[in-house]
Design an enzyme around this catalytic site. Sequence first.
Site, PDB file in Angstrom:
ATOM      1  N   ARG A  50       0.778  -1.249   0.039  1.00 22.51           N
ATOM      2  CA  ARG A  50       0.043   0.167  -0.111  1.00 22.51           C
ATOM      3  C   ARG A  50       0.771   1.260   0.149  1.00 22.51           C
ATOM      4  NH1 ARG A  50      -5.395  -1.045   2.265  1.00 22.51           N
ATOM      5  NH2 ARG A  50      -5.537  -3.320   2.824  1.00 22.51           N
ATOM      6  N   ASP A  52       0.680   5.545   0.666  1.00 23.77           N
ATOM      7  CA  ASP A  52      -0.009   6.872   0.967  1.00 23.77           C
ATOM      8  C   ASP A  52       0.040   7.850  -0.248  1.00 23.77           C
ATOM      9  OD1 ASP A  52      -0.020   5.933   3.340  1.00 23.77           O
ATOM     10  OD2 ASP A  52       1.659   6.914   4.239  1.00 23.77           O
ATOM     11  N   ARG A 198       9.078   6.217   6.383  1.00 17.70           N
ATOM     12  CA  ARG A 198       8.747   7.716   6.355  1.00 17.70           C
ATOM     13  C   ARG A 198       9.589   8.227   7.860  1.00 17.70           C
ATOM     14  NH1 ARG A 198       3.274   9.706   4.700  1.00 17.70           N
ATOM     15  NH2 ARG A 198       4.056  11.632   5.392  1.00 17.70           N
TER      16      ARG A 198
END
Length: 246
Positions: A50, A52, A198
Amino acid sequence: MTRFALTVEFDGGPFYGLQRQAHGPSVQQSIEDAAFAISGERVTLHSAGRTDSGVHALAMRSHLDLAKRFEPFRLMEALNARLRPDPIAVIHCEVVPEDWHARFSCIGRRYRYRIRNRRAPLTLDRGRAWHVARPLDAQAMHAAAQHLVGRHDFTTFRSAHCQAESPVKTLDRLDVRREDDWVLVEADARSFLHHQVRSMVGTLALVGLGQWSGEMLREALEARDRQALGLNAPPEGLYFVEAIYR
């Protein structure tokens, strides 16, 4: 039904992420709509990872099932024609066994984070890298990153919205290197938590700026507390690089 494995490249800037969203455009929706346009079939795209909003992919692995007969090359060409002008490209397509799954058959994922470390603002790389104007010590960042390699509780580096059952993950590799005015971070693991890469990169940047030490990063990891996180790097520097299969 034939199962097709796709390798997909995309610029995540215009999208709310890879997965289909109720409140905005997604890479999944664009590919599913393109498949419907050429086949008349409503399909579901399954992907290895997935991403963002704003995160990019160099080679995301996905799959979809179609009843209509297609040669893989022709399917790739047809999807790419329908995907224009969205910044999405199917760069490889092949038929795979029906029990192969882009997500569940995947045994490893690789991400790269790109930091442009220079005084001048970004032009060509705007939206595709994190601009850090102050000098970064990439060697210090790499040394500190080794505290995160291995099996740990990564609660500190996990989004509050993460849906994973456990915060415990095994990080196989976290390397930092400098190439001219680029600082590149490579992360390998079987799977990652939401915002994990991140969050790790943002905190490593504090080490590179001399604001944190490697010991402070280790203490943040051991705190198992999101409040101990130093910084969450922005999404535009993150790239899904590779999905690994047996």
